[in-house]
Design an enzyme around this catalytic site. Sequence first.
Site, PDB file in Angstrom:
ATOM      1  N   SER A  16       0.897  -1.088  -0.136  1.00  0.00           N
ATOM      2  CA  SER A  16      -0.118   0.120   0.008  1.00  0.00           C
ATOM      3  C   SER A  16       0.962   1.346   0.195  1.00  0.00           C
ATOM      4  O   SER A  16       2.094   1.188   0.327  1.00  0.00           O
ATOM      5  CB  SER A  16      -1.220  -0.130   1.278  1.00  0.00           C
ATOM      6  OG  SER A  16      -0.145  -0.053   2.383  1.00  0.00           O
ATOM      7  N   GLU A  18       1.122   5.516   0.637  1.00  0.00           N
ATOM      8  CA  GLU A  18       0.376   6.596   1.234  1.00  0.00           C
ATOM      9  C   GLU A  18       0.965   8.017   0.303  1.00  0.00           C
ATOM     10  O   GLU A  18       2.162   8.220  -0.073  1.00  0.00           O
ATOM     11  CB  GLU A  18       0.984   6.943   2.607  1.00  0.00           C
ATOM     12  CG  GLU A  18       0.486   8.295   3.371  1.00  0.00           C
ATOM     13  CD  GLU A  18       0.898   8.442   4.694  1.00  0.00           C
ATOM     14  OE1 GLU A  18       0.547   7.817   5.614  1.00  0.00           O
ATOM     15  OE2 GLU A  18       1.929   9.612   5.074  1.00  0.00           O
ATOM     16  N   ASP A 110      -2.367  15.205  15.453  1.00  0.00           N
ATOM     17  CA  ASP A 110      -1.713  16.293  16.588  1.00  0.00           C
ATOM     18  C   ASP A 110      -2.219  17.163  17.189  1.00  0.00           C
ATOM     19  O   ASP A 110      -3.664  17.740  16.820  1.00  0.00           O
ATOM     20  CB  ASP A 110      -0.612  16.922  15.413  1.00  0.00           C
ATOM     21  CG  ASP A 110       0.503  16.036  14.853  1.00  0.00           C
ATOM     22  OD1 ASP A 110       0.709  14.819  15.334  1.00  0.00           O
ATOM     23  OD2 ASP A 110       1.062  16.279  13.798  1.00  0.00           O
ATOM     24  N   PHE A 220      11.411  14.870  10.864  1.00  0.00           N
ATOM     25  CA  PHE A 220      10.423  13.764  11.063  1.00  0.00           C
ATOM     26  C   PHE A 220      10.361  12.845  12.209  1.00  0.00           C
ATOM     27  O   PHE A 220       9.559  12.803  12.920  1.00  0.00           O
ATOM     28  CB  PHE A 220      10.084  12.937   9.764  1.00  0.00           C
ATOM     29  CG  PHE A 220       9.418  13.847   8.350  1.00  0.00           C
ATOM     30  CD1 PHE A 220       9.029  15.123   8.751  1.00  0.00           C
ATOM     31  CD2 PHE A 220       9.453  13.114   7.303  1.00  0.00           C
ATOM     32  CE1 PHE A 220       8.330  15.777   7.508  1.00  0.00           C
ATOM     33  CE2 PHE A 220       9.074  13.964   6.197  1.00  0.00           C
ATOM     34  CZ  PHE A 220       8.475  15.065   6.179  1.00  0.00           C
ATOM     35  N   HIS A 270       3.721  -0.975   3.923  1.00  0.00           N
ATOM     36  CA  HIS A 270       3.129   0.510   3.556  1.00  0.00           C
ATOM     37  C   HIS A 270       4.163   1.504   3.389  1.00  0.00           C
ATOM     38  O   HIS A 270       4.990   1.325   4.215  1.00  0.00           O
ATOM     39  CB  HIS A 270       2.239   0.818   4.680  1.00  0.00           C
ATOM     40  CG  HIS A 270       1.551   1.899   4.401  1.00  0.00           C
ATOM     41  ND1 HIS A 270       0.376   1.952   3.724  1.00  0.00           N
ATOM     42  CD2 HIS A 270       1.482   3.354   5.103  1.00  0.00           C
ATOM     43  CE1 HIS A 270      -0.031   3.290   3.871  1.00  0.00           C
ATOM     44  NE2 HIS A 270       0.461   4.030   4.690  1.00  0.00           N
TER      45      HIS A 270
END
Length: 297
Positions: A16, A18, A110, A220, A270
Amino acid sequence: MTFGQNARRSDSLRLSFEFFPPRSEEGERQLGETIDALAAYAPEFVSVTYGAGGSTRQPTLATLARIIRDTPLEAAAHLTCVGATRPEVNAVIEEFSAVGIRHFVALRGDPAGGVGAAYQPHPGGYANAAELVAGLRQIGEFEISVSAYPEKHPESRDVAADIDMLKRKVDAGATRALTQFFFDNDLYARYLERVRAAGITIPIVPGILPVHNLGQVQKFAGLCGATVPQWLAERLAPLDASPEERAAVAAEIAARQVEGLIGLGIDEFHFYTMNRSALVSAVLDQVGFRRRNQAAA
């Protein structure tokens, strides 16, 4: 192991991807090209992120609608519950469902003040992702994915508390967990062992982030509590002036990570694409995932 052996093995592996909603016409063009390129690997689904506090609600909806309209791909909508009442979140669910969404990635989101700010549930809202999953279950027969954190969520007291929250999400109806990115497979293996010991049986799908930009990934990682190993930084940092060599090394690193996970018995992955296809494709080709035109040959 030869490519042919890899290709046969890849028939049993699932993918998959994103994406995030584009912010400009050029971004829309790039995302369209990325979706077209990665669709060739026949992913199980593709997901589109949802900005903090619903800030990308309309761009997210437009991107999902375009994927459903123009491609054969199953689209999953990220959804958060920060800064909104339950009726407001439910209205978003109905809106996304109306364009054909049957799969949600349910996230708390968040805090309104940004990463690092203290989280406070919105008055009259869903307090956390477990409550959001339960709300989705009440509204429709959706497939529901949730997040998981091999190095724990930065706000969790400890790993045990983090796994307890994952169990609450599963008990509420989640059917799959997508992990935060990581680079040390041993971290994932230890986490998976603890998750299974807690009685959680849903797929815990590893999130793979090929490194397009080392500085960005380090940022990140700092925000989400992930670790960038020193060895990875040492391999990639000297290559900033050689983008082609850097991309080749980054692809090799991610491919070896996927190979290692396959060796642990993992069969679903993913990918965080950053809306770019070249590096992800290079990783998948090295591992031996077949594109549709190869499968038909």
